[in-house]
Motif scaffolding. Structure first.
Motif, PDB file in Angstrom:
ATOM      1  N   LEU A  39       5.168  -0.659   2.426  1.00 15.09           N
ATOM      2  CA  LEU A  39       4.418   0.593   2.527  1.00 15.09           C
ATOM      3  C   LEU A  39       5.250   1.707   1.899  1.00 15.09           C
ATOM      4  CD1 LEU A  39       1.975   2.185   3.551  1.00 15.09           C
ATOM      5  CD2 LEU A  39       3.217   2.559   5.692  1.00 15.09           C
ATOM      6  N   SER A  80      -6.566   3.609   8.207  1.00 10.82           N
ATOM      7  CA  SER A  80      -6.726   2.209   7.801  1.00 10.82           C
ATOM      8  C   SER A  80      -5.376   1.586   7.445  1.00 10.82           C
ATOM      9  CB  SER A  80      -7.679   2.121   6.600  1.00 10.82           C
ATOM     10  OG  SER A  80      -7.726   0.807   6.090  1.00 10.82           O
ATOM     11  N   ILE A  81      -4.529   2.360   6.759  1.00 14.02           N
ATOM     12  CA  ILE A  81      -3.191   1.878   6.402  1.00 14.02           C
ATOM     13  C   ILE A  81      -2.373   1.607   7.663  1.00 14.02           C
ATOM     14  CG2 ILE A  81      -1.012   2.489   5.267  1.00 14.02           C
ATOM     15  CD1 ILE A  81      -3.326   1.869   3.338  1.00 14.02           C
ATOM     16  N   GLN A 109      -4.530  10.981   0.296  1.00 12.34           N
ATOM     17  CA  GLN A 109      -5.518  10.135   0.963  1.00 12.34           C
ATOM     18  C   GLN A 109      -6.248  10.887   2.066  1.00 12.34           C
ATOM     19  OE1 GLN A 109      -2.414   7.361   2.003  1.00 12.34           O
ATOM     20  NE2 GLN A 109      -3.282   5.755   0.714  1.00 12.34           N
ATOM     21  N   TYR A 130       1.081   5.581   1.471  1.00 15.88           N
ATOM     22  CA  TYR A 130       0.574   6.543   2.448  1.00 15.88           C
ATOM     23  C   TYR A 130       1.061   7.916   2.018  1.00 15.88           C
ATOM     24  CZ  TYR A 130      -0.024   8.765   7.083  1.00 15.88           C
ATOM     25  OH  TYR A 130      -0.385   9.573   8.136  1.00 15.88           O
ATOM     26  N   GLU A 138      -8.551   6.893   5.303  1.00 12.87           N
ATOM     27  CA  GLU A 138      -7.719   5.972   4.527  1.00 12.87           C
ATOM     28  C   GLU A 138      -6.342   5.812   5.179  1.00 12.87           C
ATOM     29  OE1 GLU A 138      -8.920   6.365  -0.140  1.00 12.87           O
ATOM     30  OE2 GLU A 138      -8.119   8.169   0.789  1.00 12.87           O
ATOM     31  N   GLN A 139      -5.783   6.912   5.644  1.00 16.83           N
ATOM     32  CA  GLN A 139      -4.466   6.856   6.278  1.00 16.83           C
ATOM     33  C   GLN A 139      -4.514   6.024   7.565  1.00 16.83           C
ATOM     34  OE1 GLN A 139      -3.382  11.004   6.682  1.00 16.83           O
ATOM     35  NE2 GLN A 139      -2.408  11.054   4.662  1.00 16.83           N
ATOM     36  N   SER A 195       0.849  -1.188   0.000  1.00 17.29           N
ATOM     37  CA  SER A 195       0.000   0.000   0.000  1.00 17.29           C
ATOM     38  C   SER A 195       0.885   1.239   0.000  1.00 17.29           C
ATOM     39  CB  SER A 195      -0.929  -0.004   1.217  1.00 17.29           C
ATOM     40  OG  SER A 195      -1.920   1.007   1.073  1.00 17.29           O
ATOM     41  N   LYS A 200      -3.332  -1.559   9.238  1.00 18.25           N
ATOM     42  CA  LYS A 200      -2.837  -2.735   8.503  1.00 18.25           C
ATOM     43  C   LYS A 200      -1.362  -2.997   8.787  1.00 18.25           C
ATOM     44  CE  LYS A 200      -6.098  -2.730   4.633  1.00 18.25           C
ATOM     45  NZ  LYS A 200      -6.283  -2.564   3.163  1.00 18.25           N
TER      46      LYS A 200
END
Length: 705
Positions: A116, A103-104, A96, A92, A100-101, A90, A107
């Motif tokens: 990343l 969520s990253i 975003q 960052y 969304e950030q 993904s 993860k």
């Protein structure tokens, strides 16, 4: 882990995820160095396979590999390619939303992703993750951006020295395609990794043919060139926004699908132009130099410089955007003295004006050279080529040479006697015996070679020195006030009798202009297997919303055309075909190859691969039994079942997919509104429903609708 097991694991990962059987060049050695937790500097040409040097360790190591990258376009391209290969990745960045950030970040914490990508400006948002609990490796891509000696300096990169302090036991791998000696030293010092092992691959991109042309009727020449290369992707680099628009219009007026790209366009328009090019919807982009950096489009067949670049690093990087798949490519540069004047104006007032002007002068010398152009490129980066390349315009139309060994010895001897501390102008003044203030102040009128070349004009001496630099017999140290310095070849010329071949100086107003003959347009052979596979790839790319070259590059399609694989095992043996791509795309490409072979041998009727599966299904064989008999993977057989059901064949579809799965996929289709690809469903189910089940369920839904 034993050494043998380690090598097996690395080769297994290479084939499974990237489809290659062997590593290229120094890749394996670099990967081993990173896995041994050693800091590493990698100088490798564009298309040489830099990314694999940190992507394979990312797969093998337990934690996250953090990749520092300068451009959002680069991140998206790399992440799309990794996910297409089955590696969870993904990015960052500032494009975003905060959701969304977050969520990253979650993860990363739950170890759901292996790589990343992040811009240096966005690192502060990951402050709590930059520790050795989560991060196993740091990769710094386009590392030349950290150096003010480099051609693409970015101040944001200079903060990256903190990474080594915060992650002292974590290996850092810094990578770039373009860095001279001064820049390489600057990179390791600023990243606080002075002990880093340096891997410097050959800069020689043999597949790219180099050509410089006089800038007469450039637009007309460009149209003629493109029509000689129909259907091939290419980039035209221009100095100004106005040029990009003018050339794009000229090309479109001549039936060539093109667009322009420059900083004056909106973000949305720049994104559209870039994506249309990546997806092969636009054949040619006319752009300022910002375009293309970080775009790993492997099937760019040519690059044209409408204007001269400001330095050799930029030129090398830009031509390197062609031929990344290793197939033949071409780089054409139009040389105009007006461009030199314009670029000098741009450099005036810059903080490193002297360096910029000196590098521009080397670029001008490259354009006017009468020696092998590849020798000049390679010697600039410290790589000496003994023989001419045979793949540039000078080699193909060589000028007349004379034995210039004595002239070379006089130049080299003078460089030696001034302790390699003086620039070109001072060396010439010593050779000609000039008694100016600079010579007298430094006491250089006492040098033994003072005045030994008084009979040769100042301008001719300058040209001879340029030719020696171009041949790698001496070099310019930009970081030492442009002083001339000796190379390994210098000693051979001075003491070992190495002959030096020079040409008599020819100045721009004496050059004869090469007329450009009109050339009839070539036509693409649409019936070739390569073209049929290319069209299939393009159709799939639209369905999957994925750039065509990320499915298979041109080199892989060429090998398919040559080998013509007709079984899964044969298809998997093709370079560039990994396990996941075999499972997702294999049946369609094999079917296309079988169809092509059938049409060529004029069989009365071709048996489609899915119909062979149907005949076996009717005999009562299970999926596993059909897989064994046909030597196909089960997902491929399931894809046949889905097609057969969609085509109306007598298939009991619910033997293979449950009604609850069909209902779940139907609900996903409603919630996703307009899913572009199977991957959208796969992501929706958090990767918990297999691709083949999604495909089977969709065949039921589509038929019912």
């Amino acid at each position: 882990m034993t050494e043998t097991a380690s090598q097996y694991q690395l080769h297994s990962a290479l084939k499974t995820y990237f489809g290659y059987d062997t590593f290229r060049g120094q890749q394996q050695e670099i990967i081993q160095n990173v896995l041994q937790k050693k800091d590493t500097l990698v100088i490798m040409p564009t298309g040489g396979g830099k990314s694999i040097c940190f992507q394979i360790p990312a797969v093998v190591l337990e934690g996250l590999t953090l990749v520092i990258s300068p451009l959002i376009a680069l991140m998206k391209d790399q992440v799309d390619g990794l996910n297409a290969n089955g590696i969870k990745a993904s990015f960052y960045n500032s494009s975003q939303s905060s959701q969304e950030q977050q969520s990253i970040i979650e993860k990363v914490i739950t170890k759901e992703i292996k790589l990343l990508y992040v811009a240096p400006e966005s690192l502060s948002g990951l402050e709590n993750l930059v520790n050795e609990k989560y991060i196993s490796c740091v990769a710094i891509d386009e590392a030349h951006c950290i150096s003010s000696w480099g051609h693409d300096f970015r101040p944001s990169y200079q903060q990256l020295g903190f990474l080594k302090k915060k992650l002292p036991n974590t290996p850092i791998i810094a990578l770039t395609a373009t860095a001279d000696k001064a820049t390489r030293q600057d990179i390791v010092e600023q990243l606080e990794m002075p002990q880093a092992e340096q891997f410097i691959s050959s800069f020689d991109r043999k597949n790219i043919e180099l050509e410089v042309r006089p800038a007469d009727a450039r637009a007309k020449q460009i149209v003629t060139f493109i029509k000689k290369h129909p259907g091939q992707s290419g980039i035209v680099y221009c100095l100004s926004r106005k040029n990009t628009e003018q050339i794009a219009k000229k090309l479109n007026d001549n039936g060539i699908n093109s667009d322009c790209y420059h900083a004056g366009l909106s973000f949305e328009d720049r994104t559209r132009v870039q994506e249309d090019f990546i997806f092969d919807k636009t054949q040619v982009v006319c752009a300022t130099v910002a375009f293309g950096m970080g775009i790993d489009k492997s099937n760019v067949r040519w690059v044209i410089h409408h204007n001269m670049p400001k330095n050799i690093e930029g030129y090398y990087q830009e031509i390197g955007r062609s031929g990344r798949d290793g197939l033949k490519a071409k780089a054409v540069l139009f040389h105009s003295y007006a461009d030199v004047i314009q670029l000098r104006k741009f450099a005036t007032g810059a903080s490193n004006e002297d360096v910029q002007i000196a590098k521009l002068e080397r670029m001008k010398q490259f354009s006017e050279a009468t020696t092998c152009r590849r020798k000049i490129l390679l010697s600039y980066f410290g790589e000496l080529l003994a023989d001419n390349c045979g793949n540039c315009d000078v080699c193909k139309n060589p000028p007349t040479f004379f034995d210039g060994s004595v002239i070379a010895q006089k130049i080299l001897s003078t460089i030696t006697r001034v302790d390699q501390k003086e620039a070109t102008g001072t060396i010439i003044d010593v050779l000609r015996g000039a008694n100016n203030a600079n010579i007298l102040d430094k006491g250089l009128n006492g040098v033994k070679t003072f005045g030994i070349g008084h009979e040769i004009s100042w301008k001719d001496w300058q040209q001879y020195i340029i030719q020696l630099i171009n041949q790698g017999i001496c070099e310019i140290a930009f970081h030492r006030n442009n002083a001339l310095q000796l190379t390994d070849f210098s000693e051979k010329v001075l003491f070992k009798g190495l002959k030096v071949h020079l040409t008599h100086p020819v100045y721009s107003n004496e050059k004869s202009k090469t007329p450009t003959a009109a050339v009839a347009s070539k036509k693409v052979n649409s019936n070739s297997l390569f073209e049929r596979l290319r069209k299939l790839r393009y159709r799939i790319s639209l369905e999957e919303n994925l750039p065509a070259y990320l499915i298979f590059n041109d080199a892989t399609l060429k090998e398919m055309e040559r080998v013509r694989p007709m079984s899964e095992s044969e298809f998997l043996a093709i370079s560039g075909v990994g396990q996941r791509k075999m499972e997702v795309y294999g049946d369609e490409f094999i079917a296309e190859i079988l169809d092509f072979i059938g049409s060529k041998i004029k069989k009365p009727k071709k048996t489609d691969t899915h119909l062979v599966t149907y005949e076996l299904y009717k005999t009562g064989l299970s999926i596993e039994e059909i897989s064994l008999q046909r030597k196909l993977k089960a997902p491929t057989v399931y894809s046949h079942i889905a097609k057969l059901y969609s085509d109306g064949k007598d298939i009991n579809i619910y033997d293979f997919v449950s009604k609850s799965d069909v209902e779940a996929v139907h609900q996903a289709k409603i919630e996703l509104e307009s899913p572009n690809a199977l991957k959208d469903y796969f992501d929706y189910f958090n990767e918990q429903m297999d691709y083949f089940k999604i495909r089977l369920a969709l065949s039921v839904i589509d038929k019912d609708e």
